[in-house]
Design an enzyme around this catalytic site. Sequence first.
Site, PDB file in Angstrom:
ATOM      1  N   LYS A  40       0.728 -10.851   6.649  1.00  0.00           N
ATOM      2  CA  LYS A  40       1.339  -9.719   5.949  1.00  0.00           C
ATOM      3  C   LYS A  40       1.248  -8.477   6.820  1.00  0.00           C
ATOM      4  O   LYS A  40       0.226  -8.230   7.472  1.00  0.00           O
ATOM      5  CB  LYS A  40       0.625  -9.506   4.609  1.00  0.00           C
ATOM      6  CG  LYS A  40       1.318  -8.536   3.653  1.00  0.00           C
ATOM      7  CD  LYS A  40       0.619  -8.564   2.294  1.00  0.00           C
ATOM      8  CE  LYS A  40       1.237  -7.579   1.316  1.00  0.00           C
ATOM      9  NZ  LYS A  40       0.572  -7.631  -0.014  1.00  0.00           N
ATOM     10  N   SER A  63       3.515  -7.871  -3.957  1.00  0.00           N
ATOM     11  CA  SER A  63       4.065  -7.280  -2.754  1.00  0.00           C
ATOM     12  C   SER A  63       4.123  -8.234  -1.567  1.00  0.00           C
ATOM     13  O   SER A  63       4.787  -7.957  -0.565  1.00  0.00           O
ATOM     14  CB  SER A  63       3.233  -6.054  -2.369  1.00  0.00           C
ATOM     15  OG  SER A  63       1.884  -6.413  -2.080  1.00  0.00           O
ATOM     16  N   SER A 120      -0.391  -9.691  -6.482  1.00  0.00           N
ATOM     17  CA  SER A 120       0.569  -9.757  -5.386  1.00  0.00           C
ATOM     18  C   SER A 120       0.536 -11.031  -4.568  1.00  0.00           C
ATOM     19  O   SER A 120       1.383 -11.232  -3.704  1.00  0.00           O
ATOM     20  CB  SER A 120       0.376  -8.553  -4.447  1.00  0.00           C
ATOM     21  OG  SER A 120       0.599  -7.347  -5.122  1.00  0.00           O
TER      22      SER A 120
END
Length: 487
Positions: free
Chosen positions: A75, A150, A174
């Site tokens: 990420k 996210s 998330s």
Amino acid sequence: MNFKNITIRELHDKLVNKEISPKELIKSTIENAKKHLGSNFLITLCEKEAIENVEKFSSKIDEKNFLWSIPYVSKDNIATKGILTTSGSKILSNYYPPFDATITEILNEKNSVMIGKTALDELGMGGTGLFSFNGEVRNPYDNERLIGGSSSGSTYAVCEGIVPFSIGTDTGDSIRKPASFAGIVGFKPTYGSISRYGVAPYAPSLDHVGFFTNNIEDMAVICDSTFKYDLKDFTSIDNSIKFLDNLNNKKKVKFGFIKHVEKFMEGKVKRSYEKFFNYLKKDGHKVIKVDFDKKLLDAIPAIYMMISFAEGVSTNANLDGIKFGLRQPGEDYKQIITNSRTKGFGDTVKRRFIIGSYQLKSENQELLLAKSKKVRRLIVNELNKIYEQIDILIFPPSLKPAPLVKNVLGTDVEEREDNDAAFLDDLLILSNLNGMPSITLPFIKENELPIGINLNAKPKEDLFLLQISKYVEDLINKLNKGGEFDE
């Protein structure tokens, strides 16, 4: 190579037996990733770095290291030395960290190969995958639907079989809700088990680093290497456990399910949970319907917003165009900061910062922020009471497949329907409020779209949770193959 139907151990065996070379594997992975660049799942493709890395150790076979030469994606809020790290925000679109995050260091030491940095909702704020500065990431099962966020890009990469595992972060849900929408495994360990040093913070009292995989065994392999105490992270704990060698569980388990959730279940989802519970009972386990104060359940989204928005505006105060990041011109430093933040942040981030700043005003702290922390304590106490009755707490991460983009585009967490079932969208936040380990597994499909199931255990019972998850995974696979969940 597509990694959907091969475990990390099986892939490791192919590498050790020279059925495929590390360099061939990484090149193949990169070429496959390039085919998906139009999905926006990657912010940065690290082709040059990945090839250079694998060439350093490809000739030295490491038979005992299951992560040797295994590709992954990270990420883009996780620091990677000399590699663009944007946190999905325009204001950081020119930031190259001078250091590696601890999780990056660990995987480098294990000779895993990062092939890219994945998209996320800006600064980790948003649960849709629609709010990254580089574009929307949508669901591979249906491009008109959300993949969730996210950690949208990391979810996409595992869902499409581009890599066998990916790194995500989880502040509210998330990792675990996108995993449900994508039909993969998403694990948020006990708070502090994986170092957050070098991970751009959103709300430090809620933030967790975790992973996406295709199965529980792969998750155990990754956790064996990454659960480490880190002096550089003041929230780090020593929760080192041998996962892979201890995945079998022999004890009978008390599963818990919240009564208020059950009353809103219907259709195939309700019938599937009932069948699943019946099979748990046939195996000698107990399924206990537990009470949870409805007022506290209804308070979850407000508590989350008050705490995370206040922490978020504080932890991101350094994104001002002065210290680093994109700088806009201005007549003095105040104007530079104003212009840089105005042009560098998206609407969702600005909205959350405004609300967070309002709460941090001295006259509002006791009324809003302090009160939210008190309610958080009440929620934690309620969870502690529940765990006196049960071992594993089951949540539905969603009662429906991924929502259509047209129904949520332009909305945010603070814009929710006011109805008696509204708390269901936020159930997974409970495990961020008390830091307990939480994992989402594939469960059923409705109209060919995945819906997951979420399991939780007491803080620091990560091994027990993965043991039960392996049992549940095997049971669900058996029931799906037998057509038990089919209409």
